[in-house]
Write an enzyme that holds these catalytic residues in place. Structure first.
Site, PDB file in Angstrom:
ATOM      1  N   GLN A 143      10.803   2.036  61.869  1.00 18.48           N
ATOM      2  CA  GLN A 143      11.953   2.718  61.286  1.00 18.48           C
ATOM      3  C   GLN A 143      11.609   4.150  60.914  1.00 18.48           C
ATOM      4  O   GLN A 143      10.458   4.468  60.612  1.00 18.48           O
ATOM      5  CB  GLN A 143      12.403   1.979  60.034  1.00 18.48           C
ATOM      6  N   SER A 182       5.682  -2.340  63.108  1.00 17.55           N
ATOM      7  CA  SER A 182       6.635  -3.000  62.206  1.00 17.55           C
ATOM      8  C   SER A 182       7.862  -3.487  62.979  1.00 17.55           C
ATOM      9  O   SER A 182       7.764  -4.359  63.834  1.00 17.55           O
ATOM     10  CB  SER A 182       7.018  -2.060  61.065  1.00 17.55           C
ATOM     11  N   LEU A 183       9.015  -2.883  62.741  1.00 15.86           N
ATOM     12  CA  LEU A 183      10.249  -3.262  63.444  1.00 15.86           C
ATOM     13  C   LEU A 183      10.052  -3.283  64.959  1.00 15.86           C
ATOM     14  O   LEU A 183      10.565  -4.157  65.656  1.00 15.86           O
ATOM     15  CB  LEU A 183      11.358  -2.273  63.085  1.00 15.86           C
ATOM     16  N   ARG A 191      17.031  -9.487  59.541  1.00 13.41           N
ATOM     17  CA  ARG A 191      15.817  -8.952  58.894  1.00 13.41           C
ATOM     18  C   ARG A 191      16.165  -7.715  58.074  1.00 13.41           C
ATOM     19  O   ARG A 191      15.710  -7.548  56.944  1.00 13.41           O
ATOM     20  CB  ARG A 191      14.779  -8.617  59.969  1.00 13.41           C
ATOM     21  N   HIS A 245       6.612  -4.106  53.506  1.00 11.84           N
ATOM     22  CA  HIS A 245       5.228  -4.538  53.756  1.00 11.84           C
ATOM     23  C   HIS A 245       4.437  -4.673  52.456  1.00 11.84           C
ATOM     24  O   HIS A 245       3.275  -4.275  52.372  1.00 11.84           O
ATOM     25  CB  HIS A 245       4.530  -3.600  54.755  1.00 11.84           C
ATOM     26  N   GLN A 258       4.490 -10.663  58.682  1.00 14.27           N
ATOM     27  CA  GLN A 258       4.584  -9.228  58.971  1.00 14.27           C
ATOM     28  C   GLN A 258       5.434  -8.482  57.956  1.00 14.27           C
ATOM     29  O   GLN A 258       5.170  -7.340  57.616  1.00 14.27           O
ATOM     30  CB  GLN A 258       5.136  -9.019  60.390  1.00 14.27           C
TER      31      GLN A 258
END
Length: 304
Positions: free
Chosen positions: A11, A90-91, A115, A196, A245
């Protein structure tokens, strides 16, 4: 022998107009957007192509970015370029798994929509934040942050750039301590929560319930997980890794070094911006990175 990795950013790279030229010029890319429209509860093309505020709202950003990544990937693969491994920051890991065959494009898009909602609502707005710490080693930052409460490392991006996460006051206190300890710069990020971090464990649990609805399929190529920075070849491990994650640090530098060690010398960064290219330059200048964010960037593939 030369190996190719498809890599996807996280992101923050979103921009109005992303992949619109792919939508207009590629039948395959258009199909991805059209299918996304069918499975989402909002107008994906409006979010991606027209001026709006929602594009920066996590609830919409995540689905918009993954749709963009997958739409661009379809046309890259149509040019005869196939990856030996995939990875996403991440994403971006959801796009990586879909491209590796772990689940359908539609399931990837539907899941990141949920999510985004779960992450956005995990901590009340204003209570959590994240900050980039520049000019310190991971060890130096760990030594300071590990002694503090309500703050931890979120992203080990590359040498000299690490992101911390947690409660707002704790992150601000950590920024001061790290500055005093020699950080060249500390920058609070424009995010809506402490991603996170331990504060998203409940969101991870709820995400697990969403993942129960996903049909996982055998991987055709491996992907690299953020959680351990290791290659994943068994899709049965994917659900648990995606749950972890959400609240675990992203081990991006380690992931890249692992891919290079296994023979990857060309990284194709798919999506807006050149975030990953910047990280790669700091990790290993000997590898090649090709960024594909505009339709005209596809010409770069013919030159390599």
């Amino acid at each position: 022998m030369s190996k190719i990795a498809f890599v996807y950013p996280g992101q923050g790279v979103q921009t109005v107009g992303m992949a619109q030229d792919f939508y207009e010029n590629s039948v395959l890319s258009k199909e991805v957007f059209d299918k996304a429209d069918q499975v989402l509860d909002f107008d994906i093309k409006k979010i991606c192509f027209q001026e709006n505020q929602e594009i920066n709202d996590t609830e919409y950003t995540q689905a918009a970015l993954v749709t963009t990544y997958l739409a661009i990937t379809k046309e890259v693969e149509n040019r005869g370029i196939k990856p030996d491994v995939t990875a996403g920051l991440s994403l971006g890991e959801y796009a990586a798994i879909a491209v590796s065959g772990g689940f359908s494009y539609e399931d990837a898009i539907k899941t990141v929509r949920q999510r985004g909602i779960l992450m956005n609502r995990a901590v009340p707005k204003g209570e959590g934040t994240m900050a980039a710490i520049l000019g310190m080693t991971a060890e130096q930052i760990d030594n300071i942050v590990n002694k503090m409460e309500n703050v931890s490392v979120a992203n080990y991006n590359c040498p000299g750039q690490i992101v911390i996460t947690g409660k707002k006051d704790a992150v601000e206190k950590a920024m001061e301590s790290l500055k005093e300890a020699g950080a060249r710069r500390t920058v609070e990020l424009n995010v809506s929560g402490p991603f996170h971090s331990q504060f998203l464990k409940e969101a991870g649990k709820k995400l697990g319930e969403q993942l129960e609805k996903v049909q996982f399929t055998p991987l055709t190529i491996p992907y690299v997980t953020n959680v351990t920075a290791q290659y994943v070849e068994d899709v049965n491990k994917t659900k648990e890794l995606l749950i972890k994650q959400v609240y675990s640090p992203v081990r991006w530098e380690e992931s890249v070094r692992n891919m290079i060690e296994k023979g990857v010398d060309t990284f194709i960064e798919i999506g807006p911006g050149k975030t990953i290219a910047g990280f790669l330059r700091k990790i290993d200048r000997n590898v090649k990175c090709i960024n594909i964010s505009q339709y005209e960037d596809l010409k770069k593939l013919n030159q390599n």
